[in-house]
Design an enzyme around this catalytic site. Structure first.
Site, mmCIF file in Angstrom:
data_model
loop_
_atom_site.group_PDB
_atom_site.id
_atom_site.type_symbol
_atom_site.label_atom_id
_atom_site.label_comp_id
_atom_site.label_asym_id
_atom_site.label_seq_id
_atom_site.Cartn_x
_atom_site.Cartn_y
_atom_site.Cartn_z
ATOM 1 N N SER A 1 -1.493 -9.597 -14.107
ATOM 2 C CA SER A 1 -0.921 -8.750 -15.156
ATOM 3 C C SER A 1 -1.311 -9.337 -16.496
ATOM 4 O O SER A 1 -1.553 -10.547 -16.608
ATOM 5 C CB SER A 1 0.611 -8.779 -15.028
ATOM 6 N N SER B 1 3.045 2.224 -2.230
ATOM 7 C CA SER B 1 3.569 2.650 -3.533
ATOM 8 C C SER B 1 2.570 2.330 -4.649
ATOM 9 O O SER B 1 1.719 1.443 -4.496
ATOM 10 C CB SER B 1 4.881 1.891 -3.789
ATOM 11 N N GLY B 2 2.675 3.060 -5.761
ATOM 12 C CA GLY B 2 1.988 2.687 -6.993
ATOM 13 C C GLY B 2 0.492 2.477 -6.848
ATOM 14 O O GLY B 2 -0.230 3.298 -6.274
ATOM 15 N N LEU B 3 0.026 1.345 -7.371
ATOM 16 C CA LEU B 3 -1.416 1.063 -7.408
ATOM 17 C C LEU B 3 -1.991 0.885 -6.014
ATOM 18 O O LEU B 3 -3.119 1.302 -5.739
ATOM 19 C CB LEU B 3 -1.676 -0.221 -8.223
ATOM 20 N N GLY B 4 -1.221 0.248 -5.135
ATOM 21 C CA GLY B 4 -1.700 0.017 -3.775
ATOM 22 C C GLY B 4 -1.923 1.322 -3.038
ATOM 23 O O GLY B 4 -2.895 1.498 -2.303
ATOM 24 N N TYR C 1 8.509 -13.857 -13.843
ATOM 25 C CA TYR C 1 7.452 -12.882 -13.509
ATOM 26 C C TYR C 1 6.125 -13.374 -14.087
ATOM 27 O O TYR C 1 5.102 -13.395 -13.394
ATOM 28 C CB TYR C 1 7.792 -11.497 -14.070
ATOM 29 N N ALA D 1 0.809 -1.232 0.000
ATOM 30 C CA ALA D 1 0.000 0.000 0.000
ATOM 31 C C ALA D 1 0.833 1.268 0.000
ATOM 32 O O ALA D 1 0.283 2.358 -0.112
ATOM 33 C CB ALA D 1 -0.927 -0.006 1.218
HETATM 34 N N1 LIG Z 1 2.344 -1.038 -12.990
HETATM 35 C C1 LIG Z 1 2.019 -1.856 -13.977
HETATM 36 O O1 LIG Z 1 2.046 -1.499 -15.163
HETATM 37 C C2 LIG Z 1 1.578 -3.247 -13.659
HETATM 38 C C3 LIG Z 1 1.230 -4.079 -14.730
HETATM 39 C C4 LIG Z 1 0.770 -5.349 -14.454
HETATM 40 C C5 LIG Z 1 0.652 -5.782 -13.162
HETATM 41 N N2 LIG Z 1 1.020 -4.970 -12.129
HETATM 42 C C6 LIG Z 1 0.890 -5.481 -10.766
HETATM 43 O O2 LIG Z 1 0.377 -4.467 -9.930
HETATM 44 C C7 LIG Z 1 0.785 -4.727 -8.584
HETATM 45 C C8 LIG Z 1 1.256 -3.432 -7.935
HETATM 46 O O3 LIG Z 1 2.442 -3.001 -8.569
HETATM 47 P P1 LIG Z 1 2.779 -1.452 -8.814
HETATM 48 O O4 LIG Z 1 2.772 -1.242 -10.278
HETATM 49 O O5 LIG Z 1 1.962 -0.618 -7.960
HETATM 50 O O6 LIG Z 1 4.318 -1.443 -8.358
HETATM 51 P P2 LIG Z 1 5.098 -0.666 -7.201
HETATM 52 O O7 LIG Z 1 4.831 0.784 -7.263
HETATM 53 O O8 LIG Z 1 6.504 -1.131 -7.315
HETATM 54 O O9 LIG Z 1 4.428 -1.237 -5.893
HETATM 55 C C9 LIG Z 1 4.629 -2.567 -5.500
HETATM 56 C C10 LIG Z 1 4.392 -2.673 -4.037
HETATM 57 O O10 LIG Z 1 4.559 -4.039 -3.635
HETATM 58 C C11 LIG Z 1 5.411 -4.058 -2.517
HETATM 59 N N3 LIG Z 1 6.090 -5.338 -2.380
HETATM 60 C C12 LIG Z 1 6.931 -5.935 -3.255
HETATM 61 N N4 LIG Z 1 7.366 -7.099 -2.762
HETATM 62 C C13 LIG Z 1 6.780 -7.239 -1.555
HETATM 63 C C14 LIG Z 1 6.860 -8.222 -0.539
HETATM 64 N N5 LIG Z 1 7.645 -9.294 -0.659
HETATM 65 N N6 LIG Z 1 6.133 -8.059 0.586
HETATM 66 C C15 LIG Z 1 5.354 -6.968 0.724
HETATM 67 N N7 LIG Z 1 5.250 -5.995 -0.194
HETATM 68 C C16 LIG Z 1 5.968 -6.134 -1.312
HETATM 69 C C17 LIG Z 1 6.374 -2.902 -2.736
HETATM 70 O O11 LIG Z 1 7.037 -2.563 -1.549
HETATM 71 P P3 LIG Z 1 8.378 -1.646 -1.594
HETATM 72 O O12 LIG Z 1 7.934 -0.243 -1.863
HETATM 73 O O13 LIG Z 1 8.946 -1.831 -0.222
HETATM 74 O O14 LIG Z 1 9.244 -2.189 -2.677
HETATM 75 C C18 LIG Z 1 5.381 -1.855 -3.199
HETATM 76 O O15 LIG Z 1 4.695 -1.321 -2.091
HETATM 77 C C19 LIG Z 1 1.854 -5.822 -8.668
HETATM 78 O O16 LIG Z 1 1.265 -7.052 -8.290
HETATM 79 C C20 LIG Z 1 2.208 -5.858 -10.140
HETATM 80 O O17 LIG Z 1 2.635 -7.144 -10.558
HETATM 81 C C21 LIG Z 1 1.471 -3.712 -12.346
#
Ligand SMILES: NC(=O)c1ccc[n+]([C@@H]2O[C@H](COP(=O)([O-])OP(=O)(O)OC[C@H]3O[C@@H](n4cnc5c(N)ncnc54)[C@H](OP(=O)(O)O)[C@@H]3O)[C@@H](O)[C@H]2O)c1
Length: 315
Positions: free
Chosen positions: A156, A30-33, A181, A28
């Site tokens: 994804s 970063s990013g989408l969360g 991935y 939560a």
């Molecule tokens: N953005 C896209 O285009 C895209 C596309 C397809 C799917 N997704 C999916 O969307 C979801 C959210 O990603 P996002 O794009 O928002 O990326 P993001 O900004 O990098 O956020 C990812 C979040 O997951 C956390 N995280 C990673 N590994 C973890 C672990 N082992 N335990 C707890 N938290 C963990 C990160 O924590 P830290 O900040 O500490 O690293 C960060 O808070 C992911 O499942 C990703 O696969 C995203």
């Protein structure tokens, strides 16, 4: 799956009031969360920000509170790649008799160099799939006693390129960041659909849905990949091709809140190639709908996590 439903230009303005509902959002900070957390809190929800780095989590909470003073945000530590941390997080919620209406399995890492979790699993499979599998199983009893309970698992469009490397799960023989991935995101779809089938068979009120954001500019593309993939994302991809993180969060928000959303649905963006747009019902790749593969992954996940779903407690 119902594909007739389209949700033209659905936005956060369509989310009903969420007062009295509690959401656990993994990743939560970063990013989408983080976008999902902000949107839910603005509508009166309590959000438990489940983060692996507590100081990053507190910083995100402070920033969200600046935008929305009084938002009901809790930060709790959760490293999904470490099953001890997943158990401690679930134990904490039980000990505090914390209600949870919706679990959003959002956190993820993408395409890092090969590394293993404390329990010896490949890090993307461990964090993106096994941790969420275990977390869901450990919170099932809490969810079952809530009103309109849901589990939303974020996959994804790259799940389409995935398969489960049953004979080389840790990538010891052959590792590619992209294929591992894709494996983890394929596992998210298999899990979300199998959970839906099992919950329905048990007569549970809990709905399991899956969502994907298309391509959204977040830290994902630069925190995991190295070399050319990282360079491309940082210089071109995220700036020119991606939609905003706020738009990318809409499918998971729709799955988590919309009164018309049904268990077993996969929600993604409605634009060309499902890269951008507003939430609609999309179809997973056919191989992700195979119940035999899903059952095999489920049994393997139970074995690797030691978490066995008590579906009778979820009814
Ligand atoms: N953005 C896209 O285009 C895209 C596309 C397809 C799917 N997704 C999916 O969307 C979801 C959210 O990603 P996002 O794009 O928002 O990326 P993001 O900004 O990098 O956020 C990812 C979040 O997951 C956390 N995280 C990673 N590994 C973890 C672990 N082992 N335990 C707890 N938290 C963990 C990160 O924590 P830290 O900040 O500490 O690293 C960060 O808070 C992911 O499942 C990703 O696969 C995203």
């Amino acid at each position: 799956m119902n594909n007739s439903a389209t949700h033209a230009s659905w936005t956060t303005a369509d989310i009903p009031d969420q007062t009295g509902r509690t959401f656990v959002v993994t990743g939560a900070n970063s990013g989408l969360g983080r976008e999902a957390t902000q949107a839910l809190a603005a509508l009166g929800a309590q959000v438990i920000m489940a983060v692996r780095n507590e100081s990053k989590g507190q910083r995100a909470r402070d920033e969200l509170l600046e935008v929305q003073p009084g938002a009901d945000l809790q930060v709790r530590a959760l490293d999904l790649a470490d099953l001890d941390s997943v158990r401690a997080f679930a134990d904490g919620l039980h000990a505090d008799a914390q209600a949870v209406h919706v679990l959003i399995n959002n956190a993820g890492v993408m395409m890092p160099p090969r590394s293993l979790s404390p329990q010896g699993q490949e890090i993307q499979f461990a964090g993106n799939h096994l941790g969420h599998f275990a977390l869901t199983g450990l919170l099932l009893d809490i969810l079952a006693s809530a009103d309109d309970p849901r589990v939303v698992t974020v996959s994804s469009s790259l799940h389409r390129r995935g398969s489960i490397h049953f004979d080389d799960l840790t990538g010891a023989a052959s590792y590619s960041p992209t294929s591992f991935y894709a494996q983890s995101k394929f596992a998210n779809v298999l899990f979300g659909l199998e959970l839906d089938r099992r919950l329905r068979a048990a007569g549970s009120p809990i709905k399991s849905l899956i969502a994907h954001p298309g391509y959204a500019a977040t830290s994902l593309q630069t925190s995991g990949p190295t070399g050319l993939a990282k360079f491309f994302s940082a210089t071109i991809g995220n700036r020119l091709l991606a939609q905003s993180a706020a738009m990318g969060a809409l499918p998971e928000l729709f799955a988590a809140t919309d009164p018309t959303a049904e268990g077993g649905q996969f929600i993604g963006p409605d634009g060309r190639g499902e890269m951008k747009g507003h939430p609609t019902v999309v179809r997973p790749v056919a191989s992700a709908e195979d119940p035999a593969t899903a059952r095999r992954l489920w049994e393997l996940s139970e074995e690797l996590t030691g978490v066995h779903f008590d579906l009778s407690a979820a009814a």
